[in-house]
Structures are given as structure tokens and as C-alpha cells.
Design an enzyme around this catalytic site. Structure first.
Site, PDB file in Angstrom:
ATOM      1  CG  ASP A   1      60.937  49.003  43.507  1.00 56.83           C
ATOM      2  OD1 ASP A   1      61.048  48.714  42.302  1.00 56.83           O
ATOM      3  OD2 ASP A   1      60.656  48.148  44.389  1.00 56.83           O
TER       4      ASP A   1
ATOM      5  CG  HIS B   1      59.489  48.747  35.375  1.00 57.86           C
ATOM      6  ND1 HIS B   1      58.696  47.765  34.842  1.00 57.86           N
ATOM      7  CD2 HIS B   1      60.379  48.134  36.174  1.00 57.86           C
ATOM      8  CE1 HIS B   1      59.078  46.587  35.319  1.00 57.86           C
ATOM      9  NE2 HIS B   1      60.112  46.775  36.129  1.00 57.86           N
TER      10      HIS B   1
END
Ligand code: 5GP
Ligand code: ZN
Length: 116
Positions: free
Chosen positions: A32, A102
Site C-alpha cells: 500500500d 482489494h
């Protein structure tokens, strides 16, 4: 949203540089960009699916694959025993900001509950 306009489809296709931690025929894994924990990975289906609401009958193996991949990454990152959280935000109240499914894998610190 057409996949051409989708950030994660563009990353999948190499149009935006990224170094996936894992790729297979069904999914890929990214670090991320704004990590919220020492380990914060995103496990994404290769196929563009906008939200959990858009999953179809027959997608169960794909969703299961995202979870088993996350578990494998958790082990590789050394947080399988200490614990971790898997989250899929869906639409506005959950704060979803990128509309390509996701699974967040978060760990490496004590995580608060309930979430904000
Ligand atoms: P959501 O809020 O939709 O559940 O999660 C989207 C996540 O994607 C956020 O945690 C955000 O930091 C991450 N993100 C946004 N843009 C990028 C990017 O360009 N690359 C990567 N690797 N992650 C991103
Ligand atoms: Zn997409």
C-alpha cells in the site's frame, strides 16, 4: 468504470510503475502506498471487479484465492503468528477510495477494534 480508467488495472497492466510482491493467474499483491501498519499489503484480483457488491455467483474460488494468498503473504512477512487483519472496504460508509476490489492485509502492530 472502464478498466482503462482504473488505477489498479493500470498498475496491473504496467502502465503505472509498481513492483508487485506476487503475481499469479488470478491475483497480484501490492505494497500500500500509504501504509497504515508496519505490514500493509493489497491483494487484488487481476480481473476488474469494482466492489464486493459486483461479485457474481462463481467468483467464490477467486475470493478464496485472495484469502489464501493473503495468508501466505502474512506468513512470508512474519505476522502469521502475531495476528493480522483482512479488510475489504465497500463503498462510501466504509471509505472505499479505489473501485477495484482489494483485500487489505494489515499487521505488525496491535490493531484497534472497533475500527473507526
Ligand atoms: P480503499 O480505501 O479503497 O479501501 O483502499 C485503497 C488503498 O489503495 C488505500 O489504502 C491507498 O493508500 C491505496 N492506494 C491508493 N493509490 C495507490 C497507488 O497508486 N498504489 C498503491 N500501491 N496503493 C495505492
Ligand atoms: Zn480495475
Amino acid at each position: 468504470m472502464a478498466p482503462n480508467d482504473c488505477l489498479f488495472c493500470r498498475i496491473r497492466d504496467g502502465l503505472i510503475p509498481a513492483q508487485p510482491l506476487h503475481r499469479d493467474e488470478h491475483c497480484f499483491v501490492l505494497q500500500d502506498i500509504h501504509p497504515q501498519a508496519p505490514v500493509h499489503l493489497l491483494v487484488l484480483p487481476n480481473r476488474h471487479v469494482a466492489t464486493v457488491n459486483d461479485l457474481q455467483p462463481g467468483d467464490e474460488p477467486l475470493v478464496g484465492h485472495l484469502f489464501t494468498t493473503a495468508a501466505r503473504l502474512a506468513a512470508e512477512k512474519g505476522i502469521a503468528a502475531s495476528g493480522y487483519r483482512l479488510v475489504m472496504n465497500t463503498l462510501g460508509d466504509a471509505g472505499q477510495t479505489v473501485f477495484h476490489l482489494h483485500l487489505h492485509l494489515l499487521g505488525g502492530r496491535q490493531l484497534g477494534w472497533p475500527p473507526g
